[in-house]
Design an enzyme around this catalytic site. Structure first.
Site, PDB file in Angstrom:
ATOM      1  CD  GLU A 194      -1.800   2.235   1.566  1.00 37.80           C
ATOM      2  OE1 GLU A 194      -1.688   3.294   1.065  1.00 37.80           O
ATOM      3  OE2 GLU A 194      -1.456   2.549   2.808  1.00 37.80           O
ATOM      4  CB  CYS A 225      -1.593   6.602   2.271  1.00 34.20           C
ATOM      5  SG  CYS A 225      -2.396   5.423   3.455  1.00 34.20           S
TER       6      CYS A 225
END
Length: 545
Positions: free
Chosen positions: A296, A330
């Site tokens: 990720e 993120c």
């Protein structure tokens, strides 16, 4: 392996959030933990291999980002010999850990979750606040609630995984499937910004029987060490998780160059992940099989406001998404698309008023909505991009300044641009910077295409509006632009078990942490068929005449 019963795990629910209101016992407990941990530092953090502490003498500091002259912890960077011992030790216990009954593995994770939620809640929150710059609420949702959720829901999802068996059996046949761990070891490379992610990147492979070498982020070493100690107290056998802080490039290279490297569980930058993928591909001839690569990475996340959107709630959602934890998520909001009718009809005024009222300060002062960025490289990068955006014609209407005299503080910043492909609209910043592009109301369809094609990322995004047909149309048009898509809600805050998290394109492999999907990536299934009827001849009926 002896298994003499089929067990049912307890009902799993999300960990309740605590508010930490003034005068509450929770506030008092957290303040006491902050004072205790601050007074007892700097901590001496070793590598831990096969349950034994190893101190290389090569000490590296983890400073407090709100007070960069204060060292929270010094960690002993692992030497190549330590990393080799960690890999060898993990492989040595691999078979015993694989064979340990599932119920015993589940018990370790459930106990660890209770330790996080109870006995060590304030300590691990305080470590995250002092070491990673989070305020009380951000530490609560991360180091307490989400970490406990990851541990508990891992048990729930793996129980469901193991129950998935072939739906058909021919006469005289019994079919079944077992879910083996990978053949080798898994390398977990964890980020600074979420203590919970560190625990999950290690825990998800381990709970399905893998052994793990853990390379924690330097800026989160102390909280990661506490997570390791919680696993240890919960009963995790020595060697299943090997804790090796130190130089990321050196440790990672040594691990992926090993013939028994079986998988990578990574959260970090897109650039680094792409390089690791290439390095792993170049090593394919030395491995036993094809390593699993789970990552990720970055995002350039968006909010799109339809002309039917509510202004005040839309602004609140934007501020929370962009500026909580100084944008160091993120999933954080970075690019905003607002129709001219809303922008000139009150959106700009409300945004300037609310964003301009945000205070920033150290985690020990509870009143601040946000705090420092993690360190010098982040501070320099964020302030540099702000200046580049201004030089390219962007107008700073809120914030725009930094102060690194004591801590690494950057003001919550709002930039308005006339160029939808300017630097602050395309490049990941990972800081408290929101850029607004005002589109003409009649150009909504063009704006949808713009959002979908402006960046290489595909992590999170949100649409705001009350026009049902427009919302449905937008969801379809932006289907590939975000792995987590929100309707009338901010683009951050995925909850384990509720919104499985992950994105595609340059944002990662979209394996959805917080769901059953992630566990498929760390198992290697074996189909087993038992035949109960002995054949008496080799011919089939079609061979007869």
């Amino acid at each position: 392996m002896s298994q003499i019963a089929t067990f049912k795990v307890p009902t799993i629910n999300n960990e309740p959030m605590r508010a930490y209101a003034p005068g509450s016992k929770d506030r008092e407990g957290l303040e006491a933990a902050l004072a205790k941990i601050a007074a007892s530092g700097p901590y001496d953090i070793p590598a831990i291999v096969n349950g034994k502490e190893i101190r290389s003498g090569d000490k590296q500091p983890q400073v407090m980002p709100h007070d960069h002259k204060t060292v929270l912890a010094n960690y002993h960077a692992a030497t190549p010999e330590t990393v080799s011992a960690a890999i060898d030790g993990a492989l040595a216990i691999r078979e015993a850990w694989e064979d340990l009954p599932w119920s015993d593995k589940a018990s370790i994770f459930l106990k660890a979750a209770d330790l996080v939620a109870g006995k060590y809640r304030f300590d691990i929150m305080a470590a995250t606040m002092l070491g990673q710059g989070k305020n009380a609420w951000q530490a609560e949702i991360d180091a307490a609630a989400e970490l406990a959720d990851f541990l508990r829901f891992s048990v729930k999802f793996v129980e469901e995984l193991y129950q998935q068996q072939p739906s058909r059996n021919s006469d005289g046949v019994w079919n079944r499937t077992e879910f083996r761990p990978l053949e080798g070891f898994v390398l977990a490379v964890t980020p600074f910004n979420f203590t919970a992610i560190g625990g999950n990147l290690v825990g998800a492979p381990a709970i399905v029987g893998n052994v793990v070498v853990w390379k924690p982020a330097p800026a989160a070493t102390y909280s990661s060490y506490l997570v390791y100690k919680i696993f240890e107290e919960a009963g995790m056998p020595a060697g299943v998780i090997q804790f090796v802080p130190g130089s990321p490039p050196d440790i990672v290279k040594q691990c992926i160059d090993h013939k028994d490297f079986a998988g990578l569980h990574f959260t970090g930058s897109t650039h680094v992940f792409r390089k690791l993928w290439k390095d792993i591909a170049a090593n394919l001839d030395i491995y036993r099989g094809y390593p699993r690569i789970v990552g990720e990475t970055g995002g350039k996340n968006f909010h799109l406001y339809h002309p039917s959107a509510d202004i005040k709630s839309g602004v609140v959602q934007a501020i929370r998404a962009a500026f909580e934890y100084s944008g160091q998520k993120c999933s954080a909001l970075s690019r905003v698309y607002v129709p001219r009718s809303l922008w000139e009809g009150g959106f700009q005024e409300e945004l300037v008023k609310q964003a301009g009222s945000i205070t920033i300060g150290p985690c020990t002062e509870f009143e601040h909505f946000t705090g420092p960025v993690i360190g010098r490289p982040s501070y320099d990068r964020i302030t540099s991009i702000i200046e580049k955006a201004k030089a390219a014609g962007g107008e700073v209407i809120v914030g725009g300044k930094g102060d690194d005299s004591k801590g690494f503080f950057v003001e919550p910043t709002v930039i308005v641009t006339k160029d939808p492909k300017s630097i602050s609209m395309t490049e990941e910043i990972f800081g408290p910077v929101m850029t607004v592009y005002v589109y003409e109301d009649a150009e909504y369809d063009q704006t949808l295409k713009l959002i979908d094609t402006t960046t290489e990322y595909g992590l999170t995004g949100a649409i705001f509006g009350s026009d049902t047909l427009a919302l449905a149309k937008t969801s379809r048009a932006l289907r590939n632009a975000a792995g987590n898509f929100y309707i009338n809600d901010k683009c951050t805050g995925a909850v384990v078990g509720q919104q499985p998290f992950g994105g595609a394109r340059a944002s990662g492999t979209n394996d959805k942490s917080g769901s059953i999907s992630i566990f498929y990536r760390f198992i290697s299934a074996r189909s087993i068929k038992t035949n109960f009827i002995d054949p008496t001849a080799f011919e089939y009926p079609s061979n007869l005449v």
